[in-house]
Design a protein around this motif. Sequence first.
Motif, PDB file in Angstrom:
ATOM      1  N   VAL A  83      48.268  23.172  31.173  1.00 36.93           N
ATOM      2  CA  VAL A  83      46.939  23.315  30.569  1.00 36.93           C
ATOM      3  C   VAL A  83      45.880  23.509  31.645  1.00 36.93           C
ATOM      4  CG1 VAL A  83      45.161  22.121  29.225  1.00 36.93           C
ATOM      5  CG2 VAL A  83      47.549  21.991  28.514  1.00 36.93           C
ATOM      6  N   ALA A  84      46.010  22.769  32.742  1.00 38.57           N
ATOM      7  CA  ALA A  84      45.035  22.847  33.832  1.00 38.57           C
ATOM      8  C   ALA A  84      45.058  24.214  34.510  1.00 38.57           C
ATOM      9  CB  ALA A  84      45.313  21.746  34.854  1.00 38.57           C
ATOM     10  N   LEU A  85      46.255  24.743  34.742  1.00 42.04           N
ATOM     11  CA  LEU A  85      46.400  25.971  35.532  1.00 42.04           C
ATOM     12  C   LEU A  85      46.256  27.245  34.719  1.00 42.04           C
ATOM     13  CD1 LEU A  85      49.413  24.887  37.770  1.00 42.04           C
ATOM     14  CD2 LEU A  85      47.050  25.237  38.520  1.00 42.04           C
ATOM     15  N   TRP A  86      46.359  27.145  33.391  1.00 41.09           N
ATOM     16  CA  TRP A  86      46.385  28.358  32.592  1.00 41.09           C
ATOM     17  C   TRP A  86      45.168  29.262  32.806  1.00 41.09           C
ATOM     18  CZ3 TRP A  86      49.975  31.164  30.722  1.00 41.09           C
ATOM     19  CH2 TRP A  86      49.656  32.197  29.834  1.00 41.09           C
ATOM     20  N   PRO A  87      43.923  28.739  32.842  1.00 40.89           N
ATOM     21  CA  PRO A  87      42.795  29.651  33.084  1.00 40.89           C
ATOM     22  C   PRO A  87      42.909  30.413  34.403  1.00 40.89           C
ATOM     23  CG  PRO A  87      42.013  27.542  32.275  1.00 40.89           C
ATOM     24  CD  PRO A  87      43.467  27.360  32.575  1.00 40.89           C
ATOM     25  N   LEU A  88      43.447  29.772  35.435  1.00 38.60           N
ATOM     26  CA  LEU A  88      43.632  30.461  36.712  1.00 38.60           C
ATOM     27  C   LEU A  88      44.755  31.486  36.624  1.00 38.60           C
ATOM     28  CD1 LEU A  88      43.268  27.426  39.154  1.00 38.60           C
ATOM     29  CD2 LEU A  88      41.596  29.232  38.709  1.00 38.60           C
ATOM     30  N   ILE A  89      45.810  31.155  35.866  1.00 37.68           N
ATOM     31  CA  ILE A  89      46.915  32.102  35.683  1.00 37.68           C
ATOM     32  C   ILE A  89      46.428  33.353  34.956  1.00 37.68           C
ATOM     33  CG2 ILE A  89      49.114  32.463  34.481  1.00 37.68           C
ATOM     34  CD1 ILE A  89      49.735  29.507  35.012  1.00 37.68           C
ATOM     35  N   VAL A  90      45.602  33.160  33.934  1.00 30.88           N
ATOM     36  CA  VAL A  90      45.087  34.292  33.172  1.00 30.88           C
ATOM     37  C   VAL A  90      44.265  35.220  34.055  1.00 30.88           C
ATOM     38  CG1 VAL A  90      43.453  34.927  31.341  1.00 30.88           C
ATOM     39  CG2 VAL A  90      45.136  33.141  30.942  1.00 30.88           C
TER      40      VAL A  90
END
Length: 221
Positions: A83-90
């Motif tokens: 959940v934490a990393l998803w915005p950076l992955i996107v």
Amino acid sequence: MDAASSPTRSLRLVRPTWLWGGIAVIASALPGVAWSAIASSGAGPALDLAAAMLWCAGFVLFAVGRDSVVGLRVPAMIVLFAVALWPLIVRSVVPAIPLFQATPDNTNESALMIAGIVVQLIPVVLAAVAVVQVWRAGVVPRAYRWVPAIAWALCVVPPLAQYAVVVSPGFVVTDGLIALFSVIAILRTIGVVGLGVVAIVAALQPRQAAASTTTVYPAGD
């Protein structure tokens, strides 16, 4: 424990992990609130990245801090990391996928639509699992344990309704729909900021200290 020492003891019982995590989550929502003011300045992408990093920092704190909201259970921590990393992955990984780099002339529109839906649904599922894991861990006091579910609903349900309207046949942009989309964006902000505020409030509530008891035996024992 005498009265003079009780304030100090209460101060030690607050949860700094939740405090700083809540502050980071609240700060992650601010660029979205100010987007219309900063979009023309050229600082929008940088602030958008800063928001994603603050979001990441907040949820990593919730996962691995001294007062981990999932009790440092490894499977639950992995979900919170996702959940934490998803915005950076996107922002970094997804644009590098060849399907999303296709030009309009050679784009498979059906595949692109399906991929876009998957990208949108992954964080929804991850967040739902995280909400369940926080509830099951039992670390968060019962009075606040329902808040992640409410925040999830505010962040997920209105955008899904918006998406359903956009892909419906005969979709036409009207002033009413524009106003509705603005309300949906506000609801998401309320969900994120509310989650951070409640985390701060919960952090400042002294925990029930484990009372140190001394067994006193009768004189005849």
